[in-house]
Design an enzyme around this catalytic site. Structure first.
Site, PDB file in Angstrom:
ATOM      1  N   HIS A  55       0.858  -1.211   0.262  1.00  0.00           N
ATOM      2  CA  HIS A  55      -0.319  -0.161  -0.102  1.00  0.00           C
ATOM      3  C   HIS A  55       0.856   1.263  -0.057  1.00  0.00           C
ATOM      4  O   HIS A  55       1.977   1.168   0.341  1.00  0.00           O
ATOM      5  CB  HIS A  55      -0.902  -0.111   1.201  1.00  0.00           C
ATOM      6  CG  HIS A  55      -0.196   0.197   2.534  1.00  0.00           C
ATOM      7  ND1 HIS A  55       0.415  -1.081   2.956  1.00  0.00           N
ATOM      8  CD2 HIS A  55       0.104   1.190   3.196  1.00  0.00           C
ATOM      9  CE1 HIS A  55       1.238  -0.581   4.134  1.00  0.00           C
ATOM     10  NE2 HIS A  55       1.068   0.695   4.405  1.00  0.00           N
ATOM     11  N   HIS A  91       5.511   6.143  -1.490  1.00  0.00           N
ATOM     12  CA  HIS A  91       6.072   4.873  -1.406  1.00  0.00           C
ATOM     13  C   HIS A  91       5.372   3.797  -1.118  1.00  0.00           C
ATOM     14  O   HIS A  91       4.356   3.712  -0.512  1.00  0.00           O
ATOM     15  CB  HIS A  91       7.519   4.869  -0.611  1.00  0.00           C
ATOM     16  CG  HIS A  91       7.308   4.796   0.790  1.00  0.00           C
ATOM     17  ND1 HIS A  91       6.837   5.991   1.733  1.00  0.00           N
ATOM     18  CD2 HIS A  91       7.335   3.717   1.737  1.00  0.00           C
ATOM     19  CE1 HIS A  91       6.611   5.832   2.782  1.00  0.00           C
ATOM     20  NE2 HIS A  91       7.056   4.453   2.795  1.00  0.00           N
TER      21      HIS A  91
END
Length: 173
Positions: A34, A115
């Site tokens: 995620h 990220h």
């Protein structure tokens, strides 16, 4: 209860990330790959109702979110975290700002670096070896994401979706 806000990339990116996470990420079993939009926070039942209402408003006013993954990177020397770098873009930045203002305002512990974590809690020698190999690899994924998720943490430390918010003016399912 502890909550967080994240978006999940496509299955293709998740499968790619998981091919590394299962070996290098101590949180592999707790949450799928995620991109964290808001770090974990505490909220009671009443507060979360207000937050859900605000998140619906934010989602309705947010365009679909472009995701462009371009390389492996790291937070070293701050921490031995290895991640897939998601190129910042205006939509992502604006969404992050909105998720940290109004009733969602807080002091973010970190600067927003989009990220997808693939490794954490690695001993220094293993980190250096793994990152040394990964940073030489070419990575390129481009897609759009049309939803983000309010998650909550279960007693065993894993995270599950509390509610999903569709962006781009789409109706909630």
């Amino acid at each position: 209860m502890k909550y967080g806000i994240a978006l999940f990339p496509s299955k293709r990116i998740q499968d790619f990330a998981n091919s590394y996470r299962k070996r290098y990420d101590s949180h592999y079993a707790l949450i799928p790959p995620h991109l964290t939009l808001k770090e974990p926070f505490e909220a009671d039942d009443q507060k979360i109702k207000e937050i859900v209402k605000e998140l619906r408003k934010i989602a309705a006013e947010t365009d679909v979110i472009p995701l462009k993954v371009t390389k492996f990177s790291s937070f070293y020397p701050t921490s031995n975290v290895i991640y897939l770098k998601v190129e910042p873009n205006e939509t992502l930045e604006r969404l992050h700002e909105r998720l940290h203002s109004g009733i969602l305002a807080d002091k973010s512990e970190y600067v927003f670096v989009p990220h997808i974590t693939i490794g954490r809690d690695l001993p220094n020698a293993e980190y250096a070896d793994v990152y040394g190999q990964l940073r030489m690899q070419n990575v390129h994924f481009e897609e759009t994401v049309d939803r983000f998720h309010l998650l909550y943490q279960l007693e065993n430390g894993s995270w599950t979706v509390y509610e999903t918010f569709l962006v781009g003016g789409k109706e909630q399912e």
